[in-house]
Design a protein around this motif. Structure first.
Motif, mmCIF file in Angstrom:
data_model
loop_
_atom_site.group_PDB
_atom_site.id
_atom_site.type_symbol
_atom_site.label_atom_id
_atom_site.label_comp_id
_atom_site.label_asym_id
_atom_site.label_seq_id
_atom_site.Cartn_x
_atom_site.Cartn_y
_atom_site.Cartn_z
ATOM 1 N N LEU A 80 0.869 -1.172 0.000
ATOM 2 C CA LEU A 80 0.000 0.000 0.000
ATOM 3 C C LEU A 80 0.908 1.225 0.000
ATOM 4 C CD1 LEU A 80 -2.607 -1.054 2.741
ATOM 5 C CD2 LEU A 80 -2.654 -1.526 0.290
ATOM 6 N N HIS A 81 0.660 2.156 -0.899
ATOM 7 C CA HIS A 81 1.520 3.337 -1.021
ATOM 8 C C HIS A 81 0.698 4.585 -0.800
ATOM 9 C CE1 HIS A 81 3.746 6.390 -3.668
ATOM 10 N NE2 HIS A 81 4.416 6.271 -2.527
ATOM 11 N N ARG A 82 1.149 5.400 0.148
ATOM 12 C CA ARG A 82 0.492 6.674 0.413
ATOM 13 C C ARG A 82 1.133 7.735 -0.470
ATOM 14 N NH1 ARG A 82 2.371 7.691 4.915
ATOM 15 N NH2 ARG A 82 1.086 6.321 6.180
ATOM 16 N N CYS A 83 0.397 8.198 -1.472
ATOM 17 C CA CYS A 83 0.933 9.222 -2.359
ATOM 18 C C CYS A 83 0.364 10.583 -1.972
ATOM 19 C CB CYS A 83 0.674 8.874 -3.818
ATOM 20 S SG CYS A 83 -0.870 8.044 -4.144
ATOM 21 N N GLU A 84 0.442 11.524 -2.870
ATOM 22 C CA GLU A 84 0.021 12.889 -2.554
ATOM 23 C C GLU A 84 -1.455 12.947 -2.205
ATOM 24 O OE1 GLU A 84 1.064 15.415 -5.760
ATOM 25 O OE2 GLU A 84 3.222 15.008 -5.606
ATOM 26 N N GLU A 85 -1.803 13.909 -1.340
ATOM 27 C CA GLU A 85 -3.179 14.139 -0.893
ATOM 28 C C GLU A 85 -3.769 12.890 -0.249
ATOM 29 O OE1 GLU A 85 -5.388 15.557 -4.190
ATOM 30 O OE2 GLU A 85 -4.213 17.407 -4.389
ATOM 31 N N GLU A 86 -2.888 12.098 0.397
ATOM 32 C CA GLU A 86 -3.306 10.906 1.147
ATOM 33 C C GLU A 86 -4.017 9.865 0.299
ATOM 34 O OE1 GLU A 86 -2.292 10.438 4.319
ATOM 35 O OE2 GLU A 86 -1.207 12.280 3.915
ATOM 36 N N GLY A 130 5.297 -4.024 9.319
ATOM 37 C CA GLY A 130 5.280 -2.900 8.389
ATOM 38 C C GLY A 130 6.478 -1.978 8.481
ATOM 39 N N GLN A 131 7.426 -2.293 9.363
ATOM 40 C CA GLN A 131 8.577 -1.402 9.557
ATOM 41 C C GLN A 131 9.514 -1.435 8.346
ATOM 42 O OE1 GLN A 131 10.605 -2.147 13.232
ATOM 43 N NE2 GLN A 131 12.142 -0.552 12.918
ATOM 44 N N LYS A 132 10.090 -0.233 8.009
ATOM 45 C CA LYS A 132 11.076 -0.163 6.931
ATOM 46 C C LYS A 132 12.405 -0.696 7.450
ATOM 47 C CE LYS A 132 11.641 3.600 4.359
ATOM 48 N NZ LYS A 132 12.149 4.941 3.932
ATOM 49 N N LEU A 133 12.993 -1.659 6.702
ATOM 50 C CA LEU A 133 14.252 -2.260 7.105
ATOM 51 C C LEU A 133 15.234 -2.232 5.933
ATOM 52 C CD1 LEU A 133 12.856 -5.404 8.993
ATOM 53 C CD2 LEU A 133 13.712 -3.289 10.017
ATOM 54 N N LEU A 157 -1.562 -1.300 10.549
ATOM 55 C CA LEU A 157 -2.324 -0.880 9.372
ATOM 56 C C LEU A 157 -3.126 0.381 9.694
ATOM 57 C CD1 LEU A 157 -3.497 -1.294 6.522
ATOM 58 C CD2 LEU A 157 -5.217 -2.803 7.549
ATOM 59 N N GLU A 158 -3.786 0.399 10.837
ATOM 60 C CA GLU A 158 -4.559 1.572 11.249
ATOM 61 C C GLU A 158 -3.646 2.787 11.391
ATOM 62 O OE1 GLU A 158 -7.654 1.928 11.390
ATOM 63 O OE2 GLU A 158 -8.588 -0.040 11.686
ATOM 64 N N GLU A 159 -2.475 2.554 11.922
ATOM 65 C CA GLU A 159 -1.504 3.647 12.081
ATOM 66 C C GLU A 159 -1.081 4.188 10.718
ATOM 67 O OE1 GLU A 159 2.994 3.607 13.611
ATOM 68 O OE2 GLU A 159 1.555 3.115 15.195
ATOM 69 N N PHE A 160 -0.832 3.286 9.780
ATOM 70 C CA PHE A 160 -0.448 3.695 8.428
ATOM 71 C C PHE A 160 -1.576 4.486 7.759
ATOM 72 C CE2 PHE A 160 -0.865 2.627 3.895
ATOM 73 C CZ PHE A 160 0.316 3.179 3.392
ATOM 74 N N GLY A 165 -2.056 8.164 8.488
ATOM 75 C CA GLY A 165 -1.043 9.113 8.018
ATOM 76 C C GLY A 165 0.270 9.013 8.755
ATOM 77 N N LYS A 166 0.342 8.119 9.731
ATOM 78 C CA LYS A 166 1.586 7.935 10.482
ATOM 79 C C LYS A 166 2.365 6.774 9.867
ATOM 80 C CE LYS A 166 -0.878 9.344 14.669
ATOM 81 N NZ LYS A 166 -1.314 8.932 16.028
ATOM 82 N N GLY A 167 3.525 6.507 10.449
ATOM 83 C CA GLY A 167 4.295 5.357 9.995
ATOM 84 C C GLY A 167 5.014 5.605 8.689
ATOM 85 N N GLU A 168 5.264 4.507 7.965
ATOM 86 C CA GLU A 168 6.075 4.559 6.761
ATOM 87 C C GLU A 168 5.250 4.987 5.545
ATOM 88 O OE1 GLU A 168 9.110 4.210 7.274
ATOM 89 O OE2 GLU A 168 9.362 2.921 9.022
ATOM 90 N N GLU A 169 5.969 5.141 4.418
ATOM 91 C CA GLU A 169 5.322 5.517 3.157
ATOM 92 C C GLU A 169 4.607 4.323 2.529
ATOM 93 O OE1 GLU A 169 6.669 7.232 -1.269
ATOM 94 O OE2 GLU A 169 8.161 6.873 0.307
ATOM 95 N N PHE A 170 5.098 3.106 2.836
ATOM 96 C CA PHE A 170 4.527 1.881 2.288
ATOM 97 C C PHE A 170 4.072 0.968 3.436
ATOM 98 C CE2 PHE A 170 7.532 3.339 -0.920
ATOM 99 C CZ PHE A 170 6.834 3.168 -2.116
ATOM 100 N N PHE A 171 3.152 0.063 3.100
ATOM 101 C CA PHE A 171 2.734 -0.956 4.073
ATOM 102 C C PHE A 171 2.480 -2.252 3.306
ATOM 103 C CE2 PHE A 171 -0.050 -3.282 6.948
ATOM 104 C CZ PHE A 171 0.580 -3.061 8.176
ATOM 105 N N PRO A 172 3.071 -3.388 3.791
ATOM 106 C CA PRO A 172 3.015 -4.641 3.022
ATOM 107 C C PRO A 172 1.631 -5.298 3.044
ATOM 108 C CG PRO A 172 4.081 -5.003 5.130
ATOM 109 C CD PRO A 172 3.845 -3.529 5.037
#
Length: 742
Positions: A145-151, A182-185, A284-287, A290-297
């Motif tokens: 899942l990728h959060r792009c512009e304007e959420e 979901g953490q970036k590693l 997932l809810e955190e992502f 608007g929080k967390g990383e830019e991507f979520f698996p």
């Protein structure tokens, strides 16, 4: 051990009465004028209700009514029969029964369900918001899942690597790692052709320059042989403006909500811990916030052009695009008073507003024992008994809850090899089409049922004290301003046991185990009229034993008539050896436990062997729904047909683009050494043919009660002409594959 001389098959405990093409509308009264109302009737029906098998309705004021041994799980519940006694939580009631009472609410529910069926009404207690899910063997793809512009969210394709700490495949990496879901590693570049990552870092440095996102998984060791976790790396491609993400599609709010529902469906499965995927859900809810990383698996799969399935696992559950209410269509519970069905008009309905609600014209009183006996004499046995495990409906079992889809191809009606609530597969092609519900569920009666006395007490079953058979209760139904048609219909339903009728209904708990068969007889109808004489109001009462009208003169359904009479016939399944939930050959003749095993055997996946030939593989997951097979589906109720305990091994996968032929079994044949069994067939459009049915390892004759009984003469099957083989005599013979039974 099961008797091998007995045919190992079972009659499923329930079947369905089919739905008509459309729901009926409430009746327009045709009765003559009588005072200010149009032929309205007010009064009471007095009727008897007699148990034909043991009956149980729980007194829910105590879940620990009986004394349990110390080794019994704390979660094991025990209930006494319903009575007016308010049970105390600290008291034990092993030998202190009260006189049983049948609550009016239970009687009302039973009669309403029957009335809905007979009048083509809605399914009033349908859980219409429920969304079915089905586990398939489709291998989902890795995505992010990728959060792009304007959420805005989009689904990005990804490469997946196995994260196995220190290359130790015996370690539970998904449990032992300190990294979060979901953490970036960061990890070292993986050599070409390899897919295992042994070490990760939170920050880039040195050789740790490749970035990915962690997906740990369920976190429930009780289910699992899963040791490694996954690292998802986004895929890129060269675009018009340079290097860019490979986007699968833009996501909607509905897509995200469906992913949340999949997580919920996992937690509702038996034997799954409540905290499964809990961390995944929280991150997932955190992502999404608007929080967390830019991507979520995430894992995903696309069917057709529009169906997108998201899940936290690669072999997972597919959540339907349709709620149960949508699948029921016109037969979902009525929504407003203006378009009510006959059942909602008579029994009432609760709407979202007063305008959408409708008052009931019936009131069911509690029913009391007719015989005046000592309390203990009403019960099956004084000491309580433990029932086999029961659970709620498993609507993910599509082979039972949905019709097997069919399609007319070239004038030949063909059946699907695999289907869900959203699509089906036929002749190697996938069709996106909403599934069709079988109808209203009814349980077969089980005359002479004997409840086992040696059932182990677990948290999944209950200990109860049932009322014995042949106990009669007296009940009353009060009716207010109903039409003559409605009155006649109620009299007919409440008189199912009169005049040596074979009809009986199901009441209370334990219906799949044979409990709750009852018959009703109308004893008397009392009608009350109101009059005026010299300014004074007076009441007149008329008592009479009614004439019971015939079925066909009552505005009752013709669509469901045959199946209704069959499913409610007390003797319809009398000669069936085993009426039970599905059992495997190993479970045959034993109390039903782990009923899911039959369904696992009933579904298979087909892959390819080293020579490119199609080969059955129960364990190999292939990334194609077109190779999934459901062997058996629930026969129509009108056949009272049993299902085999074991899935027959000779079933083959349909070959794409091959014509499916219809054939009739005309005989049986064995090889000279007894090592091969054949079916002799009359194939439509071809003539007589023989196909190999079984290979027998031992060189001995197959017993007559084995494969020949699985395919009795006259059985209709489907086969595929898959090529030709050369016989020992040098001649070429047609080679056929078995697809399934018609």
């Amino acid at each position: 051990m099961a008797d091998m001389n007995v045919k190992q098959e079972f009659l499923n405990v329930y079947n369905f009465v089919p739905l008509p093409k459309r729901k009926a509308e409430k009746y327009e009264d045709q009765d003559e004028y009588t005072g200010e109302h149009i032929g309205k009737h007010t009064g009471v029906i007095t009727y008897s209700i007699t148990t034909k098998t043991p009956l149980f309705i729980p007194n829910t004021s105590s879940e620990q009514a009986f004394r349990m041994q110390k080794e019994v799980p704390v979660e094991h519940k025990s209930y006494d029969f319903y009575s007016y006694r308010e049970m105390e939580s600290y008291k034990i009631y092993d030998e202190i029964p009260e006189k049983p009472v049948l609550p009016g609410s239970e009687l009302r529910g039973m009669i309403r369900g029957i009335y809905e069926t007979l009048t083509d009404s809605c399914m009033g207690i349908l859980n219409e918001e429920e969304v079915p899910s089905i586990r398939t063997d489709e291998t989902f793809k890795a995505g992010l899942l990728h959060r792009c512009e304007e959420e805005q969210l989009e689904l990005v394709r990804a490469n997946k690597y196995r994260y196995c700490m220190n290359h130790d495949k015996s370690r539970h990496t998904y449990e032992e790692t300190n990294y979060q879901e979901g953490q970036k590693l960061y990890y070292q570049k993986v050599p070409f052709g390899k897919n295992i990552i042994a070490d990760c870092r939170v920050k880039p440095g040195g050789k740790f320059v490749c970035e990915g996102y962690l997906l740990k998984g369920m976190g429930d060791r009780s289910l699992g042989k899963k040791y490694s976790a996954g690292i998802f790396r986004p895929k890129y491609e060269q675009g018009e403006f340079g290097r860019q993400l490979q986007v699968e599609r833009q996501l909607t709010d509905t897509d995200v909500e469906r992913l949340k529902e999949v997580l919920k469906s996992y937690r509702e499965q038996p034997k799954v811990e409540e905290n499964c995927y809990q961390e995944y859900k929280e991150k997932l809810e955190e992502f999404l916030s608007g929080k967390g990383e830019e991507f979520f698996p995430v894992y995903y799969s696309v069917v057709g052009d529009n169906l997108l399935y998201l899940a936290p696992a690669c072999i997972t559950r597919e959540l339907s695009y349709h709620t149960v209410g949508e699948l029921a269509g016109d037969f979902a519970p009525c929504k407003n008073a203006e378009t009510m069905c006959p059942a909602c008009d008579l029994f009432g309905r609760v709407g979202k507003s007063n305008e959408d609600s409708h008052a009931s014209k019936l009131r069911f009183a509690d029913a009391y024992p007719k015989q005046d006996m000592e309390p203990a004499e009403y019960y099956e046995r004084l000491q309580p008994i433990t029932l086999e495990s029961l659970s709620g409906p498993k609507i993910g079992n599509v082979e039972f809850y949905l019709y097997r889809p069919e399609k007319d191809i070239g004038g030949i009606k063909k059946q699907a090899s695999f289907w869900t609530y959203d699509y089906y597969v036929l002749d190697g092609k996938l069709y996106v089409e909403q599934g069709r519900l079988r109808g209203r569920k009814y349980y077969w009666h089980q005359p002479g049922v004997k409840l086992p006395t040696d059932i182990e007490k677990t948290k999944l079953n209950k200990t109860v004290r049932p009322v014995r058979e042949k106990v009669t209760f007296i009940g009353k139904v009060y009716f207010d301003k109903i039409s003559q048609t409605q009155l006649n219909q109620m009299i007919w339903i409440l008189n199912c046991g009169a005049d040596n009728s074979d009809l009986a209904y199901k009441l209370g708990a334990g219906k799949p185990l044979g409990l709750g068969s009852v018959e009703c007889k109308v004893m008397e109808v009392t009608e009350r009229t109101v009059g005026m004489d010299n300014g004074r109001i007076f009441y007149n009462e008329k008592h009479y034993k009614p004439d019971i009208p015939e079925y066909d003169k009552l505005c009752f359904s013709q669509c469901c008539k045959n199946e209704f009479f069959l499913m409610n016939s007390f003797r319809a399944a009398e000669k069936v050896l085993q009426i039970s939930y599905p059992v495997t050959e190993e479970q045959f003749g034993k109390p039903v436990q782990e009923g899911f095993k039959w369904f696992l055997q009933n579904r298979e996946v087909y892959g390819n062997n080293a020579n490119g030939e199609e080969k059955k593989s129960a364990n190999k997951k292939v990334n194609s729904r077109k190779k999934m097979i459901i062997h058996e589906s629930l026969p129509l109720a009108s056949r009272v047909e049993c299902l085999p305990c074991g899935v027959r091994e000779e079933i083959s996968a349909p070959v794409e683009n091959k014509e499916v032929l219809t054939a009739k079994v005309t005989g049986h044949k064995q090889g000279k050494d007894g090592g091969i069994a054949f079916l002799e067939l009359q194939v439509a459009g071809i003539g007589k043919r023989t196909i190999q049915c079984y290979k027998i390892k031992k060189k001995e004759k197959v017993s007559d009660d084995g494969w020949e009984m699985s395919f009795p003469i006259g059985t209709q099957i489907q086969i595929i002409k898959s090529g030709q083989v050369q016989g020992k005599n040098g001649k070429l013979y047609d080679d056929f594959q078995y697809v399934g039974r018609i």
